[in-house]
Every structure is written in C-alpha cells, then in structure tokens.
Scaffold this motif. Sequence first.
Motif, PDB file in Angstrom:
ATOM      1  N   LYS A  77       0.844  -1.204   0.000  1.00  0.00           N
ATOM      2  CA  LYS A  77       0.000   0.000   0.000  1.00  0.00           C
ATOM      3  C   LYS A  77       0.880   1.256   0.000  1.00  0.00           C
ATOM      4  N   LYS A  93      -2.632  -4.519  -5.826  1.00  0.00           N
ATOM      5  CA  LYS A  93      -3.790  -4.157  -6.649  1.00  0.00           C
ATOM      6  C   LYS A  93      -4.708  -3.276  -5.816  1.00  0.00           C
ATOM      7  N   ASP A  95      -7.742  -1.037  -4.480  1.00  0.00           N
ATOM      8  CA  ASP A  95      -9.181  -1.004  -4.702  1.00  0.00           C
ATOM      9  C   ASP A  95      -9.558   0.384  -5.217  1.00  0.00           C
ATOM     10  N   LYS A  96     -10.810   0.505  -5.631  1.00  0.00           N
ATOM     11  CA  LYS A  96     -11.254   1.755  -6.244  1.00  0.00           C
ATOM     12  C   LYS A  96     -11.052   2.936  -5.287  1.00  0.00           C
ATOM     13  N   GLN A  97     -11.342   2.670  -4.028  1.00  0.00           N
ATOM     14  CA  GLN A  97     -11.228   3.724  -3.013  1.00  0.00           C
ATOM     15  C   GLN A  97      -9.797   4.285  -2.957  1.00  0.00           C
ATOM     16  N   SER A  98      -8.818   3.368  -3.012  1.00  0.00           N
ATOM     17  CA  SER A  98      -7.410   3.812  -2.950  1.00  0.00           C
ATOM     18  C   SER A  98      -7.049   4.651  -4.168  1.00  0.00           C
TER      19      SER A  98
END
Length: 214
Positions: A77, A93, A95-98
């Motif tokens: 991350k 990979k 997520d959309k939020q990140s």
Amino acid sequence: MNLFQSVKENVTTFQAAENYGLDVKRNGMICCPFHDDSTPSMKVDKRYHCFGCGEDGDVINFVQKLFDLSPKKAAQKLAYDFGISYDNSEKYKPDKQSIIKRIETEKYRNAENRVFRAFCDYFHLLKNWRSEFAPKKPEDEPNPLFIESLTKLDYVEHILDVLSTGSAKEKANIIIENAKEVSELERRIAGFKFRAERTVGTGNRCIGDDQIIS
Ligand SMILES: [Zn+2]
C-alpha cells in the motif's frame, strides 16, 4: 531493492502520517492513533514511538496497524500510495477507493505547490517593491506598491512559513482560504514577471526558496 527495503528507504512515518490525514505537529508529534490520546504523545519521524502506550516501530508497522493489514499488504500500500518502485512482479492491486484517494492526494499536492509558488513569487515582488519604491523624500506621495509591501509582506511571510513548516491541517486551511486569491495573484505576478526576470535573471524558479524554507 525489495519491497520492504524500498518502502523503508523512501517513506518516513512522518510522511505516511501526514498522507493518511493525521494532524502532524511541527515537532513531529501526533495524537496516537493506537490508544485514546487527546494530547499528542506519539513522535513520528523515520520510525514512530508513543510515549503514552509504548507503541513503536517503522513505517510499515505503522500502516499495518493503522489499516489493519498484513506487513506485506501494508508495504504494498505504501509503495502504491507514494509511487515507489521495487523488484517484484507481484504488485499491489489497489481497490477503487485507494485509486480515488491517490488522485485526490495528487490534486491536493498540486494545489499546495501552486499556492506556495504564487505566494513565494509575491513575497519576492513585495520585498523588491519595499526598496525599489520607497519614497526618496519625506514629502513624496508613497507609491501604492510600496504601501502594499508594507501592509502585506508580514502576512505573506506567515503564509509561506505555515506552508513550509505547518501541520497538514494548517496547510490545508491556508490552501482552502487562498484558493480564489491565487488565480488573481498569478495574473498579477505574470504581469510583473518580465520585469522580475530582467532584474534577477530567473525563469519560474522562486529565488530565495531556501531562505524561506530554512
Ligand atoms: Zn499510543
């Protein structure tokens, strides 16, 4: 360098704390996110240490605890959020939020740079005006630019000081408060730029950044 080395080498806990929205004081103290802390008792620099609950570790441990991740996921991350490359094909990979968060962070950094740059240029103009347009004789009508430098210089210096050394929250306040003023300032500065370039022989660089930042 492998993932863990790269991350530890390139990101301090101080930077991670700021990036993830914790209110980092100038001296690197924050309210400990790992115990109920009302006065900042955690010191963050390269590593972190809480004088209240004794939590201690490096940047990866910090993010691991903060987001409840495995050490590897925490390191991945950090690598993703700070754009750090490392020798491993197995990438994080997000997520959309990140992804959204990262875009917002970048936008925010751009806004921060823009405000800093504009006020830095303005600061040097004001400084020049103070000497260049100072009344030669007591009976002279003061030049408006001279008066502007008298009234604005301290304020602008304060803004630059906060943008250089303030906490994330203080910086954000300055950026929000000055969002509108910056466009106007940039227009004015552009008008003076030709003259400034001839005087100091610089392009876009802000002369004396180092003086202000230090
Ligand atoms: Zn603590």
